[in-house]
Design an enzyme around this catalytic site. Structure first.
Site, PDB file in Angstrom:
ATOM      1  N   LYS A  13      -8.249   2.798  16.027  1.00 38.27           N
ATOM      2  CA  LYS A  13      -7.886   3.989  15.262  1.00 38.27           C
ATOM      3  C   LYS A  13      -8.177   5.219  16.117  1.00 38.27           C
ATOM      4  CE  LYS A  13      -8.777   6.223  10.771  1.00 38.27           C
ATOM      5  NZ  LYS A  13      -9.528   6.136   9.502  1.00 38.27           N
ATOM      6  N   SER A  71      -6.726   6.023   5.335  1.00 38.74           N
ATOM      7  CA  SER A  71      -6.218   6.694   6.506  1.00 38.74           C
ATOM      8  C   SER A  71      -6.040   5.796   7.727  1.00 38.74           C
ATOM      9  CB  SER A  71      -7.144   7.859   6.865  1.00 38.74           C
ATOM     10  OG  SER A  71      -8.410   7.351   7.282  1.00 38.74           O
ATOM     11  N   SER A 100     -10.690   4.038   3.489  1.00 42.27           N
ATOM     12  CA  SER A 100      -9.670   4.040   4.544  1.00 42.27           C
ATOM     13  C   SER A 100      -9.517   2.785   5.374  1.00 42.27           C
ATOM     14  CB  SER A 100      -9.919   5.203   5.494  1.00 42.27           C
ATOM     15  OG  SER A 100      -9.372   6.358   4.927  1.00 42.27           O
TER      16      SER A 100
HETATM   17  N1  GLN Z   1      -8.336   8.750   0.911  1.00 44.20           N
HETATM   18  C1  GLN Z   1      -9.653   9.281   1.065  1.00 44.20           C
HETATM   19  C2  GLN Z   1      -9.579  10.695   1.595  1.00 44.20           C
HETATM   20  O1  GLN Z   1      -8.531  11.169   1.739  1.00 44.20           O
HETATM   21  C3  GLN Z   1     -10.472   8.394   1.965  1.00 44.20           C
HETATM   22  C4  GLN Z   1     -10.174   8.560   3.387  1.00 44.20           C
HETATM   23  C5  GLN Z   1     -11.088   7.791   4.274  1.00 44.20           C
HETATM   24  O2  GLN Z   1     -11.719   6.803   3.861  1.00 44.20           O
HETATM   25  N2  GLN Z   1     -11.183   8.232   5.510  1.00 44.20           N
HETATM   26  O3  GLN Z   1     -10.550  11.340   1.847  1.00 44.20           O
END
Ligand code: GLN
Length: 485
Positions: A78, A153, A177
């Site tokens: 990532k 994400s 994410s």
């Molecule tokens: N969807 C959540 C956010 O937008 C979690 C994102 C994540 O785990 N990095 O913050």
């Protein structure tokens, strides 16, 4: 089967037996990327030349039977973990030309284990999002249906694993994410206990919630990769000096004596009926393997999203203040004054969602509002921690859906941030409490989109998650199914 379709543990044997070379395997992965990545768009930056050099070095070690556990295994990272000499963008324009001078600790560990780094994969900008549509380098598409989101994400990580554009991947999870894209793409994803894996070199989103973890083709690979990246690191003061167990030895058939809690609040209104059905089937399989189930309650689950969307933006606002155009990254060169340079750099460099989070975080922390927002959210966080403490005295693990619905169509929720935030309701509590949680493929919707089952456990009980997931995976016929690309 093609080489790039195998798991890490299958390839370990093939590489050790010299049935295939690490260079051939790496070439197979890049051939696959060339074949499908113009449709999937999982990668932001490819590292082909360097990967082939790493693969050749791995082959030398393999010849001498000296390779580490990931020797010659092509991985995708990532784009939020620093890789020395390899561009790291966090999905943001503000880091478009950032080449880290050092490796994140997890990357160092992968290199020591002999891994081949194929490239950096797509993500929502600074890991803020649930669909990977907030990326400055294009949106990745779900390999199971290219009109659908792959989740976020860590969407690029999940898509690359599902499409066999790498053997496994690392993602990061602040509110879901790793698990949510894992669920949407039918791959295994694990968020370790907070402190299990070093965050040194992970570009911070919300430091009290962020954790790095594996996305893999099966549970065995997940255990294997977790073992490699775990452990105390003196460069991360929040990493914990607990010995790293041999996670692979947890993968035993049979769940006799295991008590599974089914949290009532996770099966509430708004849960897609097909997701519900798939999870109930999964629970029945876990019972079939010998586990006992008991209904439990986590009464503050409903407040998780509200608390998270104060705490995470508050931390993000502070963490992102370092992107000021002075030290590194993008800078507006036209500005006449320092203040104007800050303003222009940040307004041009950050995307809309990141700006929204910075504004929420700044507002929540501003004097006069601190007590009403940040303090309140922190109190809710404690209540959620206490919910889990109570429940883990009644059962060993919790089983639930990962996401209330399967992947949705690209664009469907982009104008409605609130409905996007609510999609995280079932994954956020684990981050607030710092407990480990895993997503394992459990079935498909009638539209053919994957559905993942979530398992949560108490701090440092990753072995329980892996054991239950391994048993579920063995009972279901989901593993090994590939998207038709
Ligand atoms: N969807 C959540 C956010 O937008 C979690 C994102 C994540 O785990 N990095 O913050």
């Amino acid at each position: 089967m093609k080489f790039n379709q195998y798991t890490i543990h299958e390839l370990q044997d093939k590489l050790a037996a010299r049935e295939i070379s690490a260079v051939e395997l790496t070439e197979a992965v890049f051939a696959r990327i060339a074949e499908v990545d113009d449709q999937v768009n999982a990668y932001i930056t490819l590292n082909k030349d360097e990967a082939l050099v790493q693969a050749a070095a791995a082959d030398k070690l393999l010849e001498q039977k000296k390779g580490g556990p990931l020797c010659g295994i092509p991985l995708a990272i990532k784009d939020v973990m620093c890789t020395r000499g390899l561009r790291t963008t966090a999905g943001s324009k503000i880091l478009e030309s950032f080449i880290p001078p050092y490796d994140a600790t997890v990357i160092e560990k992968l290199r020591e284990a002999g891994a081949v780094i194929c490239g950096k994969v797509s993500m929502d900008e600074f890991a803020m999002g649930s669909s990977n549509e907030n990326c400055a380098y294009g949106v990745p598409h779900n390999p199971w249906n290219l009109d659908y989101i792959c989740g976020g994400s860590s969407g690029g990580s999940a898509a690359a694993v599902a499409a066999d554009e790498c053997i496994a991947s690392l993602g990061s999870d602040t509110g879901g994410s790793i698990r949510q894209p894992g669920s949407h793409c039918s791959v295994v994803g694990l968020k370790p206990t907070y402190g299990r894996v070093s965050r040194f070199g992970l570009l911070a989103y919300a430091s009290s919630l962020d954790q790095i973890g594996p996305l893999t083709k099966d549970v065995r690979d997940c255990a294997l990769l977790l073992k490699v990246i775990s452990g105390y690191d003196r460069q991360d003061s929040t990493s914990v000096a607990q010995p790293v167990p041999d996670y692979l030895s947890a993968l035993e058939p049979g769940l006799d004596g295991l008590k599974i809690g089914i949290p009532r609040e996770y099966f509430a209104e708004g849960l897609d009926p097909e997701v519900n059905e798939a999870i109930l089937t999964g629970i029945a399989e876990l019972r079939g393997a010998g586990a006992e189930t008991v209904e439990v309650s986590l009464p503050h689950t409903d407040y998780g999203v509200a608390a998270y969307y104060i705490i995470a933006p508050a931390e993000a606002g502070s963490n992102l203040s370092r992107y000021d155009g002075v030290r590194f990254g993008y800078r507006d060169k036209e500005a006449d004054s320092l203040l104007e340079m800050y303003e222009k750099t940040r307004s041009q460099g950050f995307g809309d969602e990141v700006k929204r989070r910075i504004m929420i975080g700044t507002y929540a922390l501003s004097s006069g509002y601190y007590d009403a927002y940040y303090k309140k959210a922190s109190q809710v966080r404690t209540l959620i921690v206490e919910d889990y403490q109570k429940v883990f005295s009644q059962c060993d693990i919790l089983v639930s859906p990962v996401s209330p619905m399967p992947a949705w169509r690209l664009g469907e929720k982009t104008d409605d941030p609130l409905s996007m935030y609510l999609a995280d309701a079932l994954t956020i509590p684990a981050n607030l409490a710092g407990i480990p949680a895993l997503s394992v493929p459990c079935g498909f919707s009638s539209a053919g989109m994957p559905i993942g089952l979530q398992i949560q456990a108490g701090h440092f009980n990753e072995e329980k998650l892996l054991k239950a997931a391994f048993n579920l995976e063995s009972a279901l016929e989901v593993k090994g199914q590939k998207p038709k690309l």
